[in-house]
Design a protein around this motif. Structure first.
Motif, PDB file in Angstrom:
ATOM      1  N   LEU A 115       0.772  -1.088  -0.038  1.00 44.55           N
ATOM      2  CA  LEU A 115       0.011   0.267   0.112  1.00 44.55           C
ATOM      3  C   LEU A 115       1.094   1.100   0.166  1.00 44.55           C
ATOM      4  N   ALA A 116       2.268   1.391   0.828  1.00 46.79           N
ATOM      5  CA  ALA A 116       2.770   2.964   0.981  1.00 46.79           C
ATOM      6  C   ALA A 116       3.359   2.455  -0.043  1.00 46.79           C
ATOM      7  N   VAL A 117       4.494   1.352  -0.832  1.00 48.93           N
ATOM      8  CA  VAL A 117       4.604   1.577  -2.635  1.00 48.93           C
ATOM      9  C   VAL A 117       3.998   1.888  -3.713  1.00 48.93           C
ATOM     10  N   ALA A 118       2.606   1.399  -3.318  1.00 53.98           N
ATOM     11  CA  ALA A 118       1.509   1.946  -4.306  1.00 53.98           C
ATOM     12  C   ALA A 118       0.903   3.766  -4.230  1.00 53.98           C
ATOM     13  N   SER A 119       1.430   3.699  -3.026  1.00 55.61           N
ATOM     14  CA  SER A 119       0.608   4.872  -3.058  1.00 55.61           C
ATOM     15  C   SER A 119      -0.695   5.383  -2.821  1.00 55.61           C
ATOM     16  N   ALA A 120      -1.667   4.886  -2.605  1.00 55.22           N
ATOM     17  CA  ALA A 120      -2.835   3.816  -2.414  1.00 55.22           C
ATOM     18  C   ALA A 120      -3.388   5.005  -1.359  1.00 55.22           C
ATOM     19  N   GLY A 121      -2.818   5.918  -0.845  1.00 58.49           N
ATOM     20  CA  GLY A 121      -3.636   7.082   0.389  1.00 58.49           C
ATOM     21  C   GLY A 121      -3.861   8.200  -0.759  1.00 58.49           C
ATOM     22  N   THR A 122      -4.134   8.416  -2.354  1.00 61.25           N
ATOM     23  CA  THR A 122      -4.348   9.005  -3.475  1.00 61.25           C
ATOM     24  C   THR A 122      -6.065   8.956  -3.575  1.00 61.25           C
ATOM     25  N   THR A 123      -6.523   7.085  -3.444  1.00 64.05           N
ATOM     26  CA  THR A 123      -7.714   7.149  -4.208  1.00 64.05           C
ATOM     27  C   THR A 123      -8.594   7.199  -2.720  1.00 64.05           C
ATOM     28  N   TRP A 124      -9.930   7.518  -2.285  1.00 64.44           N
ATOM     29  CA  TRP A 124     -10.701   8.072  -2.059  1.00 64.44           C
ATOM     30  C   TRP A 124      -9.425   7.850  -0.227  1.00 64.44           C
ATOM     31  N   GLY A 125      -9.020   8.763  -0.133  1.00 63.44           N
ATOM     32  CA  GLY A 125      -8.292   9.149   0.848  1.00 63.44           C
ATOM     33  C   GLY A 125      -8.021  10.650   1.097  1.00 63.44           C
ATOM     34  N   LEU A 126      -6.704  11.364   1.672  1.00 59.96           N
ATOM     35  CA  LEU A 126      -6.533  12.115   2.061  1.00 59.96           C
ATOM     36  C   LEU A 126      -4.898  12.233   1.770  1.00 59.96           C
ATOM     37  N   GLY A 127      -4.380  11.152   0.751  1.00 60.45           N
ATOM     38  CA  GLY A 127      -2.515  10.927   0.390  1.00 60.45           C
ATOM     39  C   GLY A 127      -1.856  11.991  -0.471  1.00 60.45           C
ATOM     40  N   ARG A 128      -3.026  13.067  -0.874  1.00 56.63           N
ATOM     41  CA  ARG A 128      -2.593  13.760  -2.271  1.00 56.63           C
ATOM     42  C   ARG A 128      -2.513  15.355  -1.682  1.00 56.63           C
ATOM     43  N   THR A 129      -3.757  15.371  -0.609  1.00 52.87           N
ATOM     44  CA  THR A 129      -3.734  16.864   0.797  1.00 52.87           C
ATOM     45  C   THR A 129      -2.557  16.581   1.450  1.00 52.87           C
ATOM     46  N   TRP A 130      -2.279  15.203   2.192  1.00 51.52           N
ATOM     47  CA  TRP A 130      -1.043  15.302   3.049  1.00 51.52           C
ATOM     48  C   TRP A 130      -0.076  15.439   2.459  1.00 51.52           C
ATOM     49  N   ALA A 131       0.195  14.825   1.021  1.00 56.33           N
ATOM     50  CA  ALA A 131       1.848  14.911   0.325  1.00 56.33           C
ATOM     51  C   ALA A 131       2.201  16.341  -0.157  1.00 56.33           C
ATOM     52  N   GLY A 132       0.715  17.530  -0.597  1.00 54.98           N
ATOM     53  CA  GLY A 132       1.199  18.306   0.130  1.00 54.98           C
ATOM     54  C   GLY A 132       1.994  19.343   0.813  1.00 54.98           C
ATOM     55  N   LEU A 133       1.682  18.762   2.013  1.00 55.00           N
ATOM     56  CA  LEU A 133       2.393  19.948   2.519  1.00 55.00           C
ATOM     57  C   LEU A 133       3.591  20.395   3.091  1.00 55.00           C
ATOM     58  N   PRO A 134       3.730  21.434   3.502  1.00 51.30           N
ATOM     59  CA  PRO A 134       5.040  21.806   3.177  1.00 51.30           C
ATOM     60  C   PRO A 134       5.891  20.511   4.774  1.00 51.30           C
ATOM     61  N   VAL A 135       6.167  20.265   5.268  1.00 52.25           N
ATOM     62  CA  VAL A 135       6.944  19.653   5.971  1.00 52.25           C
ATOM     63  C   VAL A 135       6.445  17.887   4.805  1.00 52.25           C
ATOM     64  N   VAL A 136       5.960  17.472   4.232  1.00 49.73           N
ATOM     65  CA  VAL A 136       6.202  16.513   3.394  1.00 49.73           C
ATOM     66  C   VAL A 136       6.706  15.893   2.787  1.00 49.73           C
ATOM     67  N   ARG A 137       5.984  17.529   1.919  1.00 51.13           N
ATOM     68  CA  ARG A 137       6.804  17.969   0.734  1.00 51.13           C
ATOM     69  C   ARG A 137       8.625  17.893   0.561  1.00 51.13           C
ATOM     70  N   ASP A 138       8.792  18.349   2.651  1.00 48.85           N
ATOM     71  CA  ASP A 138      10.169  18.354   2.662  1.00 48.85           C
ATOM     72  C   ASP A 138      10.827  17.172   3.062  1.00 48.85           C
ATOM     73  N   HIS A 139      10.091  16.371   3.263  1.00 49.42           N
ATOM     74  CA  HIS A 139      10.418  15.225   4.474  1.00 49.42           C
ATOM     75  C   HIS A 139       9.844  13.647   3.564  1.00 49.42           C
ATOM     76  N   ALA A 140      10.455  13.225   2.024  1.00 45.85           N
ATOM     77  CA  ALA A 140       9.615  12.084   1.578  1.00 45.85           C
ATOM     78  C   ALA A 140       8.746  11.365   2.621  1.00 45.85           C
ATOM     79  N   TRP A 141       9.799  11.040   4.040  1.00 43.23           N
ATOM     80  CA  TRP A 141       9.438   9.712   5.008  1.00 43.23           C
ATOM     81  C   TRP A 141       8.215   9.588   5.347  1.00 43.23           C
ATOM     82  N   LEU A 142       7.414  11.283   5.914  1.00 46.60           N
ATOM     83  CA  LEU A 142       6.298  11.524   5.782  1.00 46.60           C
ATOM     84  C   LEU A 142       5.348  10.848   5.199  1.00 46.60           C
ATOM     85  N   ARG A 143       5.324   9.703   3.858  1.00 42.08           N
ATOM     86  CA  ARG A 143       4.320  10.316   2.807  1.00 42.08           C
ATOM     87  C   ARG A 143       3.810   9.005   3.430  1.00 42.08           C
TER      88      ARG A 143
END
Length: 205
Positions: A177-205
């Motif tokens: 699920l982590a490898v497939a970035s499964a949070g972008t569909t039916w989830g908040l993964g895209r919004t989460w990845a767009g946060l500045p702190v998450v953009r600067d630290h990929a391990w938080l995705r």
């Protein structure tokens, strides 16, 4: 009056090119397959997250399933004492017995269940969830110790597979699920990845 055709100029009705039609059809099929795959992963993410969340809630409030009513964490019970004190095989048997019921063990276990469950259901921090969930499953695998044919008292362990059990399966699902970035569909993964702190630290995705 004479009418002359201009070289290279075409008028009239033209049928669509077979090549173009085939390319468009293949492109549409690819898009549909990609969307379907994303939805399958999203569904798998949500149901797996519910497994962790349910375990947390049942152990906290004692809903009468795995945890008896009145024995929940909120009632003063220990979510680790019964399981860890019952470890009867493996190289860490005595270590798990000493951890059983310890406050730090209860908090780590319950926060792990809650954190992984919320991350999966919401679709955020799937990489962290995969690491934490895999570590949790690894400890539980060692506690049950599937390779053992017999328990410490000599009785059969009833292990159905010495290597791959449901703990390994859950860990594999978390990693996928982590490898497939499964949070972008039916989830908040895209919004989460767009946060500045998450953009600067990929391990938080």
């Amino acid at each position: 009056m004479a009418v002359h055709e201009t070289p290279g100029r075409h008028t009239g009705f033209h049928l669509p090119s077979r090549h173009r039609a085939g390319t468009a059809r293949r492109s549409g099929e690819t898009t549909t397959a990609t969307a379907t795959r994303a939805q399958v992963f999203a569904g798998l993410r949500i149901v797996t997250g519910f497994v962790f969340l349910w375990a947390f809630l049942d152990k906290t409030f004692g809903w009468g399933y795995a945890t008896a009513s009145g024995k929940g964490w909120a009632d003063g019970g220990s979510p680790t004492k019964g399981f860890l004190s019952g470890v009867a095989a493996g190289p860490m048997q005595s270590t798990f017995h000493s951890w059983a019921g310890a406050g730090w063990a209860n908090w780590l276990f319950m926060l792990g269940l809650l954190g992984v469950g919320l991350a999966l259901v919401s679709g955020i921090a799937l990489r962290l969830a995969a690491v934490a969930g895999t570590a949790l499953m690894a400890f539980m695998w060692i506690a049950e110790w599937p390779p053992a044919k017999h328990l410490a008292d000599g009785s059969p362990s009833m292990s159905s597979n010495p290597l791959i059990d449901y703990h390994v399966l859950y860990a594999a699902v978390l990693i996928a699920l982590a490898v497939a970035s499964a949070g972008t569909t039916w989830g908040l993964g895209r919004t989460w990845a767009g946060l500045p702190v998450v953009r600067d630290h990929a391990w938080l995705r």
